[in-house]
Each structure stands twice: as C-alpha cells, then as structure tokens.
Design a protein around this motif. Structure first.
Motif, short mmCIF file in Angstrom:
data_model
loop_
_atom_site.label_atom_id
_atom_site.label_comp_id
_atom_site.label_asym_id
_atom_site.label_seq_id
_atom_site.Cartn_x
_atom_site.Cartn_y
_atom_site.Cartn_z
N TRP A 45 0.82 -1.21 0.00
CA TRP A 45 0.00 0.00 0.00
C TRP A 45 0.85 1.27 0.00
O TRP A 45 0.42 2.30 -0.53
CB TRP A 45 -0.95 -0.01 1.20
CG TRP A 45 -2.00 -1.08 1.11
CD1 TRP A 45 -2.15 -2.16 1.92
CD2 TRP A 45 -3.04 -1.18 0.13
NE1 TRP A 45 -3.23 -2.93 1.52
CE2 TRP A 45 -3.79 -2.34 0.42
CE3 TRP A 45 -3.41 -0.39 -0.96
CZ2 TRP A 45 -4.89 -2.74 -0.33
CZ3 TRP A 45 -4.51 -0.78 -1.72
CH2 TRP A 45 -5.23 -1.95 -1.40
N GLN A 46 2.05 1.22 0.56
CA GLN A 46 2.89 2.41 0.56
C GLN A 46 3.25 2.82 -0.86
O GLN A 46 3.27 4.03 -1.19
CB GLN A 46 4.16 2.17 1.38
CG GLN A 46 5.03 3.41 1.55
CD GLN A 46 4.29 4.55 2.21
OE1 GLN A 46 3.75 4.39 3.31
NE2 GLN A 46 4.25 5.72 1.57
N ASP A 49 0.21 4.52 -2.28
CA ASP A 49 0.13 5.89 -1.75
C ASP A 49 1.11 6.81 -2.47
O ASP A 49 0.76 7.93 -2.87
CB ASP A 49 0.43 5.92 -0.25
CG ASP A 49 -0.56 5.15 0.60
OD1 ASP A 49 -1.58 4.68 0.04
OD2 ASP A 49 -0.32 5.02 1.81
N ASP A 50 2.34 6.34 -2.63
CA ASP A 50 3.37 7.16 -3.26
C ASP A 50 3.03 7.46 -4.71
O ASP A 50 3.24 8.58 -5.20
CB ASP A 50 4.72 6.46 -3.18
CG ASP A 50 5.26 6.35 -1.75
OD1 ASP A 50 4.75 7.06 -0.86
OD2 ASP A 50 6.17 5.52 -1.52
N ARG A 54 -1.09 10.68 -2.29
CA ARG A 54 -2.05 10.99 -1.24
C ARG A 54 -2.30 9.76 -0.39
O ARG A 54 -1.95 8.64 -0.76
CB ARG A 54 -3.36 11.51 -1.82
CG ARG A 54 -4.07 10.53 -2.74
CD ARG A 54 -4.94 11.27 -3.73
NE ARG A 54 -4.12 12.04 -4.66
CZ ARG A 54 -4.45 13.24 -5.13
NH1 ARG A 54 -5.59 13.80 -4.77
NH2 ARG A 54 -3.66 13.88 -5.97
N LYS A 55 -2.90 9.97 0.76
CA LYS A 55 -3.25 8.88 1.66
C LYS A 55 -4.72 8.49 1.46
O LYS A 55 -5.55 9.34 1.13
CB LYS A 55 -3.01 9.28 3.12
CG LYS A 55 -1.55 9.49 3.46
CD LYS A 55 -0.78 8.18 3.43
CE LYS A 55 0.66 8.36 3.89
NZ LYS A 55 1.43 7.09 3.81
N PRO A 56 -5.05 7.22 1.70
CA PRO A 56 -6.43 6.79 1.47
C PRO A 56 -7.29 6.90 2.73
O PRO A 56 -6.80 7.00 3.85
CB PRO A 56 -6.25 5.32 1.10
CG PRO A 56 -5.08 4.89 1.97
CD PRO A 56 -4.16 6.09 2.03
N HIS A 63 -9.09 0.52 0.11
CA HIS A 63 -8.34 1.77 0.22
C HIS A 63 -8.88 2.71 -0.85
O HIS A 63 -8.76 2.45 -2.05
CB HIS A 63 -6.84 1.53 0.00
CG HIS A 63 -6.18 0.83 1.14
ND1 HIS A 63 -4.97 1.24 1.67
CD2 HIS A 63 -6.55 -0.27 1.85
CE1 HIS A 63 -4.63 0.43 2.66
NE2 HIS A 63 -5.56 -0.49 2.78
N TYR A 65 -9.01 6.57 -2.50
CA TYR A 65 -8.22 7.77 -2.66
C TYR A 65 -9.07 8.85 -3.33
O TYR A 65 -9.67 8.61 -4.38
CB TYR A 65 -6.98 7.50 -3.51
CG TYR A 65 -6.04 6.47 -2.93
CD1 TYR A 65 -4.90 6.85 -2.22
CD2 TYR A 65 -6.29 5.10 -3.06
CE1 TYR A 65 -4.04 5.92 -1.67
CE2 TYR A 65 -5.43 4.16 -2.51
CZ TYR A 65 -4.32 4.58 -1.82
OH TYR A 65 -3.46 3.64 -1.26
N ALA A 156 -1.94 1.93 -9.87
CA ALA A 156 -1.89 3.28 -9.33
C ALA A 156 -1.05 4.19 -10.21
O ALA A 156 -1.42 5.35 -10.47
CB ALA A 156 -1.35 3.24 -7.90
N ARG A 160 -2.27 7.57 -12.18
CA ARG A 160 -1.60 8.85 -11.99
C ARG A 160 -1.10 9.42 -13.31
O ARG A 160 -1.24 10.63 -13.58
CB ARG A 160 -0.43 8.66 -11.01
CG ARG A 160 0.36 9.89 -10.66
CD ARG A 160 -0.48 10.93 -9.95
NE ARG A 160 -0.96 11.97 -10.86
CZ ARG A 160 -1.97 12.79 -10.61
NH1 ARG A 160 -2.65 12.68 -9.49
NH2 ARG A 160 -2.33 13.70 -11.47
#
Length: 314
Positions: A45-46, A49-50, A54-56, A63, A65, A156, A160
């Motif tokens: 998950w890190q 996030d990266d 952002r954090k979920p 999770h 976002y 992810a 992005r």
C-alpha cells in the motif's frame, strides 16, 4: 468490468494455470473471502500511496483515494459547487484475484476526456462509462468511470499518469484548519433520511446502502459506500435553511421510474440516468439529481424516493 478476462491473463502470467488447464478454470475458487484473506497482506500500500500522491480513507480492505477538483470553480443556478458536493473524483482498491481490483469515478472537463482516456487504455485500465452528472453547470463537468485488475502499484501508476493529462491536482489539497460549518439542522436530516450523515468540506453527506449485495465479476463490492454502490445524497447549505442537493440513486430496473416520479413530484430535477459498470449483478442504474430549496423539504422528497428502493434504513 471484464474481471473474468483479466483474471485469466493475470493467473496465467503468475503461473497459476497452464495453457492446457486455463480453459477450464473454476472461477469460484478465486472468489472472496478466499482471495482477499490470502492476498490482502501482500499489497504494497505504501507504493500505491506514493504513486497517487495521497493517503487513502480505509474501510475494511478497501483503500479509497480522493481526487477532488479543487482547481475548478463550477457554478450551477447561482451556487458555487464545493468539491465534496459534486466534484469529488475517487479511486478505490480492493484485494482480488491475487492482486487488486480498482474502480473509480474521475471528474474531467470535456477537453480532458480523450487525453485521459487514451492514457488509461494504453496502460490497461478499462473505461466503463463517460457521462454528465449535472446540467447547466459552468464549466460543464464530466465523469469517467474506470476499472482494472492486477498489481496495485502498477495500476496506481497508470491512473496517476493518465490524470497528468488533466489539471486534476497532483497532490491532495491541504485541508483548511477549520472546515466550513454545515449551517443546517443535520439531526433532523439524519432522522428523515434514516441514516447518520457526515460533514465533509462544508457538505453534509449520506451513504445509504442497498439491502442486497452487489457483485462484479464474482467479487462482492463491499463496503458499498467506498466502492461506489451505495446511494449518495449530498447537502450543501445555500443560506436561510436552504441547500443544494445532488448525488445518485443506485437502482434496479424496476425502481427507476418510481424513483423518477417521487423526485419530480417533490420538485427535484433528474439530471442523468446511466450505468457506471459493465458486468455488475444485479444490473444497476445510477440516477443523478439536483435541487436548491428548503433543506428539510428536499430531505422529505429524497426520503420518498428512497422508499421506492430496496435500501437500508436505520
């Protein structure tokens, strides 16, 4: 979402099946809770996030976002729309089939749709719907629903990169030190709608789950709110006890016209009717709405529409 097709490719790539046996895979063995229990802890998950910057918000194994279009100033019928009312794009990741399934709803301007779509498709993300939610808004906004299955950091990164083709803020906006007050009788709204609402960015939000589960490709979409299959109702105060309301009803086919009639009878406009997914069970339709009037009056109208659905009520 073509989860069965994607799952075949994902399993073959991972070595779970040979070319000879892949034709007769028993998909039931990949259904939850086996899959999520076996693989939830394997998701990095890190890295997700990266990649998303952002954090979920975490609910169970999901999770989620947020991608609010805080860069836009959108008005409708003289109301400046707060991001939490109707401009809150999101993506949600849930462990599935040895990786994750991802679903999302992204807010775009018309000029951003095809550049974002091209990047999504090039990186293995499927488009499941593109449409309006509002009418008469300036500038006009559109909503792109997406789906994917596979490695979480890869998905992810693909999302992005696609969003870089738009002006969607690349990092989560810094929250205000004091969020705007919701100047409404929220206790009475809770009582009328029948579930507890939550303040978010100056908007009072309700998520009303349906009584029966919703599945996509054999996976249960739960919790329903974070996965986008709960009825969403949002109130933004506009002064003097009035509120702008919008959101979407999640409906089976037999509920569509009774809900339309209930909304129109109570002075609430229906602004869109469409699908958000491709292979969900049961088949669902999403009905968006808009009004700006006395908040209690509108809540009663929305409750009348909810009464036409197989939804929960506390």
């Amino acid at each position: 979402m073509r989860i069965k097709r994607w799952t075949t490719a994902f399993i073959l790539a991972a070595g779970f099946a040979t070319a000879a046996s892949a034709q007769k895979i028993d998909w039931d063995i990949f259904a939850e809770p086996f899959v999520s229990a076996a693989h939830a802890q394997d998701v990095n998950w890190q890295k997700v996030d990266d990649a998303l910057g952002r954090k979920p918000a975490i609910a169970g194994e999901v999770h989620r976002y947020g991608f609010p279009r805080s860069d836009l100033s959108v008005t409708l019928d003289g109301v400046t729309i707060k991001p939490a009312l109707a401009l809150g794009g999101w993506v949600a990741f849930k462990p599935a089939h040895g990786g994750v399934m991802v679903m999302g709803d992204l807010v775009l301007l018309d000029s951003e749709i095809n550049p974002v779509m091209a990047k999504m498709i090039a990186n293995g993300i499927e488009i499941t719907a593109v449409h309006n939610h509002l009418l008469r808004a300036n500038p006009a906004t559109f909503y792109m629903h997406i789906a994917g299955l596979g490695d979480a950091p890869r998905l992810a990164t693909a999302i992005r990169e696609a969003l870089r083709e738009s002006k969607t803020p690349g990092v989560a906006p810094t929250p205000a030190t004091a969020p705007p007050a919701v100047d409404l009788d929220t206790a009475q709204l809770d009582q009328i709608i029948g579930v507890k609402g939550q303040a978010n960015g100056g908007v009072y939000q309700f998520n009303v789950p349906r009584r029966d589960p919703v599945t996509e490709g054999g996976m249960t979409l739960s919790p329903p709110g974070p996965m986008g299959v709960a009825i969403g109702i949002n109130f933004q105060p506009t002064g003097g006890g009035k509120a702008a309301v919008t959101g979407d009803f999640v409906l089976t086919s037999d509920e569509v016209n009774p809900v339309i009639l209930a909304l129109r009878t109570h002075g609430i406009d229906v602004t869109a009717l469409h699908s958000h997914m491709l292979e969900e069970q049961p088949r669902l339709f999403f009905m968006h709405f808009w009004a700006n009037d006395d908040a209690i009056k509108l809540a009663k109208g929305l409750r009348a529409a909810l009464d036409k659905t197989a939804s929960t009520k506390s």
